[in-house]
Design an enzyme around this catalytic site. Structure first.
Site, PDB file in Angstrom:
ATOM      1  N   ARG A  26     -20.272  20.374  50.449  1.00 20.78           N
ATOM      2  CA  ARG A  26     -21.174  19.220  50.555  1.00 20.78           C
ATOM      3  C   ARG A  26     -22.353  19.323  49.600  1.00 20.78           C
ATOM      4  O   ARG A  26     -22.919  20.389  49.386  1.00 20.78           O
ATOM      5  CB  ARG A  26     -21.706  19.102  51.983  1.00 20.78           C
ATOM      6  CG  ARG A  26     -22.823  18.046  52.075  1.00 20.78           C
ATOM      7  CD  ARG A  26     -23.164  17.624  53.467  1.00 20.78           C
ATOM      8  NE  ARG A  26     -23.530  18.745  54.305  1.00 20.78           N
ATOM      9  CZ  ARG A  26     -23.701  18.636  55.610  1.00 20.78           C
ATOM     10  NH1 ARG A  26     -23.511  17.488  56.216  1.00 20.78           N
ATOM     11  NH2 ARG A  26     -24.032  19.689  56.311  1.00 20.78           N
ATOM     12  N   ARG A  84     -23.854  27.630  63.555  1.00 13.02           N
ATOM     13  CA  ARG A  84     -23.844  26.209  63.951  1.00 13.02           C
ATOM     14  C   ARG A  84     -22.593  25.867  64.756  1.00 13.02           C
ATOM     15  O   ARG A  84     -22.664  25.123  65.737  1.00 13.02           O
ATOM     16  CB  ARG A  84     -23.906  25.322  62.690  1.00 13.02           C
ATOM     17  CG  ARG A  84     -25.281  25.317  62.050  1.00 13.02           C
ATOM     18  CD  ARG A  84     -25.228  24.900  60.594  1.00 13.02           C
ATOM     19  NE  ARG A  84     -24.854  23.517  60.395  1.00 13.02           N
ATOM     20  CZ  ARG A  84     -24.491  23.008  59.221  1.00 13.02           C
ATOM     21  NH1 ARG A  84     -24.460  23.782  58.144  1.00 13.02           N
ATOM     22  NH2 ARG A  84     -24.159  21.745  59.128  1.00 13.02           N
TER      23      ARG A  84
HETATM   24  P1  AP5 Z   1     -21.291  14.632  56.861  1.00 11.76           P
HETATM   25  O1  AP5 Z   1     -21.116  13.162  57.076  1.00 11.76           O
HETATM   26  O2  AP5 Z   1     -22.508  15.070  56.149  1.00 11.76           O
HETATM   27  O3  AP5 Z   1     -21.071  15.429  58.234  1.00 11.76           O
HETATM   28  P2  AP5 Z   1     -21.990  15.565  59.522  1.00 11.76           P
HETATM   29  O4  AP5 Z   1     -21.109  15.418  60.699  1.00 11.76           O
HETATM   30  O5  AP5 Z   1     -23.171  14.654  59.422  1.00 11.76           O
HETATM   31  O6  AP5 Z   1     -22.387  17.090  59.377  1.00 11.76           O
HETATM   32  P3  AP5 Z   1     -23.804  17.820  59.519  1.00 11.76           P
HETATM   33  O7  AP5 Z   1     -23.670  19.131  58.828  1.00 11.76           O
HETATM   34  O8  AP5 Z   1     -24.910  16.909  59.063  1.00 11.76           O
HETATM   35  O9  AP5 Z   1     -23.874  18.018  61.039  1.00 11.76           O
HETATM   36  P4  AP5 Z   1     -24.795  18.968  61.787  1.00 11.76           P
HETATM   37  O10 AP5 Z   1     -24.620  18.441  63.145  1.00 11.76           O
HETATM   38  O11 AP5 Z   1     -24.494  20.389  61.568  1.00 11.76           O
HETATM   39  O12 AP5 Z   1     -26.219  18.747  61.085  1.00 11.76           O
HETATM   40  P5  AP5 Z   1     -27.533  17.963  61.515  1.00 11.76           P
HETATM   41  O13 AP5 Z   1     -28.209  17.500  60.306  1.00 11.76           O
HETATM   42  O14 AP5 Z   1     -27.277  17.005  62.616  1.00 11.76           O
HETATM   43  O15 AP5 Z   1     -19.985  15.142  56.075  1.00 11.76           O
HETATM   44  C1  AP5 Z   1     -19.846  16.503  55.736  1.00 11.76           C
HETATM   45  C2  AP5 Z   1     -19.185  16.639  54.347  1.00 11.76           C
HETATM   46  O16 AP5 Z   1     -17.836  16.155  54.415  1.00 11.76           O
HETATM   47  C3  AP5 Z   1     -19.863  15.817  53.248  1.00 11.76           C
HETATM   48  O17 AP5 Z   1     -19.756  16.533  52.053  1.00 11.76           O
HETATM   49  C4  AP5 Z   1     -19.036  14.530  53.182  1.00 11.76           C
HETATM   50  O18 AP5 Z   1     -19.092  13.970  51.904  1.00 11.76           O
HETATM   51  C5  AP5 Z   1     -17.642  15.044  53.536  1.00 11.76           C
HETATM   52  N1  AP5 Z   1     -16.848  14.087  54.300  1.00 11.76           N
HETATM   53  C6  AP5 Z   1     -17.295  13.280  55.280  1.00 11.76           C
HETATM   54  N2  AP5 Z   1     -16.283  12.552  55.784  1.00 11.76           N
HETATM   55  C7  AP5 Z   1     -15.163  12.930  55.082  1.00 11.76           C
HETATM   56  C8  AP5 Z   1     -13.802  12.572  55.153  1.00 11.76           C
HETATM   57  N3  AP5 Z   1     -13.378  11.674  56.007  1.00 11.76           N
HETATM   58  N4  AP5 Z   1     -12.920  13.176  54.335  1.00 11.76           N
HETATM   59  C9  AP5 Z   1     -13.342  14.102  53.463  1.00 11.76           C
HETATM   60  N5  AP5 Z   1     -14.614  14.505  53.339  1.00 11.76           N
HETATM   61  C10 AP5 Z   1     -15.528  13.920  54.153  1.00 11.76           C
HETATM   62  O19 AP5 Z   1     -28.388  19.162  62.157  1.00 11.76           O
HETATM   63  C11 AP5 Z   1     -28.858  20.209  61.353  1.00 11.76           C
HETATM   64  C12 AP5 Z   1     -29.652  21.185  62.177  1.00 11.76           C
HETATM   65  O20 AP5 Z   1     -30.818  20.518  62.723  1.00 11.76           O
HETATM   66  C13 AP5 Z   1     -28.958  21.789  63.387  1.00 11.76           C
HETATM   67  O21 AP5 Z   1     -28.170  22.907  63.048  1.00 11.76           O
HETATM   68  C14 AP5 Z   1     -30.162  22.167  64.258  1.00 11.76           C
HETATM   69  O22 AP5 Z   1     -30.770  23.334  63.776  1.00 11.76           O
HETATM   70  C15 AP5 Z   1     -31.108  21.008  64.030  1.00 11.76           C
HETATM   71  N6  AP5 Z   1     -30.906  19.928  64.996  1.00 11.76           N
HETATM   72  C16 AP5 Z   1     -30.495  18.659  64.713  1.00 11.76           C
HETATM   73  N7  AP5 Z   1     -30.387  17.940  65.839  1.00 11.76           N
HETATM   74  C17 AP5 Z   1     -30.725  18.760  66.862  1.00 11.76           C
HETATM   75  C18 AP5 Z   1     -30.770  18.603  68.265  1.00 11.76           C
HETATM   76  N8  AP5 Z   1     -30.434  17.443  68.853  1.00 11.76           N
HETATM   77  N9  AP5 Z   1     -31.154  19.669  69.023  1.00 11.76           N
HETATM   78  C19 AP5 Z   1     -31.505  20.834  68.448  1.00 11.76           C
HETATM   79  N10 AP5 Z   1     -31.464  21.070  67.107  1.00 11.76           N
HETATM   80  C20 AP5 Z   1     -31.072  20.033  66.322  1.00 11.76           C
HETATM   81 MG    MG Z   2     -25.254  14.928  59.260  1.00 13.13          MG
END
Ligand code: AP5
Ligand code: MG
Length: 214
Positions: A128, A172
């Site tokens: 990504r 994660r």
């Molecule tokens: P993408 O769409 O970016 O995936 P995503 O599901 O959004 O993945 P994240 O890594 O953002 O999820 P996350 O839950 O770990 O992170 P978040 O920011 O919420 O797609 C991923 C990749 O695949 C991209 O390169 C895309 O281009 C590709 N792709 C997408 N769809 C595709 C397809 N169909 N085919 C092929 N390729 C594809 O959280 C980050 C951190 O914040 C957490 O670890 C935690 O520390 C904190 N945090 C956030 N929310 C909370 C909460 N509620 N409570 C506590 N801590 C929190």
């Molecule tokens: Mg995301």
């Protein structure tokens, strides 16, 4: 009214689908991950606290995260619905959301779970790239920008997230399995959960749009 939760493990495609759905339905995209990353960029006290958890792959404490979402959901742009991405992630967060959403008169209408196999998650996360300016997600193989290293939408520089490495990803994934996966049963019991296959989702967006249009 569409009051949506988008669930799924890291890399399932929550952010990618969210950006398409909010354009279709004209509702705000509330991503706690994006909000924390914004605070980190601005160097606020919240950002400093969040960075100490996020960069290693750990969840930010519930009280901090719940407070942030409560404030965000009370804003006027949520009056006609909202799309939550990455919240709730723990049972206490889900319970808090239940009371917040009742208080503001906008109870959850749909919980969408994007299911994607683990090997595919690792490939997606490690490849990504995200726009430094607007956060739009790309992938070095799957979803390339038109010009290498440059965001199609705003022209910003594409970078790798600090938590997108194998070490942080395994933390994660473990947090997802232990703390977030139990929410699927929680929402299943409430009759709100619908699962979608995110493994080969060139056709996922139209499916989600058709489902949400009911
Ligand atoms: P993408 O769409 O970016 O995936 P995503 O599901 O959004 O993945 P994240 O890594 O953002 O999820 P996350 O839950 O770990 O992170 P978040 O920011 O919420 O797609 C991923 C990749 O695949 C991209 O390169 C895309 O281009 C590709 N792709 C997408 N769809 C595709 C397809 N169909 N085919 C092929 N390729 C594809 O959280 C980050 C951190 O914040 C957490 O670890 C935690 O520390 C904190 N945090 C956030 N929310 C909370 C909460 N509620 N409570 C506590 N801590 C929190
Ligand atoms: Mg995301």
């Amino acid at each position: 009214m569409l009051n949506i939760i988008l669930m799924g493990p890291p890399g399932a495609g929550k952010g990618t689908q969210a950006k398409k759905l909010i354009a279709e339905f004209n509702i705000p995209h509330i991503s706690t991950g994006d909000m924390f990353r914004e605070a980190i960029k601005e160097g606020t006290p919240l950002g400093k606290l969040a960075a100490s958890y996020i960069n290693d792959g750990h969840l930010v404490p519930d009280d901090v995260t719940i407070g942030l979402v409560k404030e965000r959901l009370s804003k006027s742009d949520c009056a006609h619905g909202y799309l939550l991405d990455g919240f709730p992630r723990t049972i206490p967060q889900a319970e808090a959301l239940e009371s917040i959403s009742k208080e503001i008169g906008r109870e959850i209408s749909h919980v969408i779970d994007i299911e994607t196999p683990k090997e595919e998650l690792v490939r997606r996360i490690c490849g990504r790239r995200v726009c430094k300016k607007c956060g739009a997600p790309y992938h070095v193989i799957n979803i390339k920008p038109k010009v290498d290293g440059v965001c199609d939408i705003c022209g910003g520089e594409l970078i790798q997230r600090p938590d997108d490495n194998e070490e942080a990803l395994s933390v994660r994934l473990e947090a997802y399995t232990k703390q977030t996966q139990p929410l699927l049963e929680y929402y299943q019991k409430k009759g709100l959960l619908t699962k979608f296959d995110g493994s080969n989702s060139s056709d996922l967006t139209p499916k989600l749009v058709a489902f949400l249009r009911g």
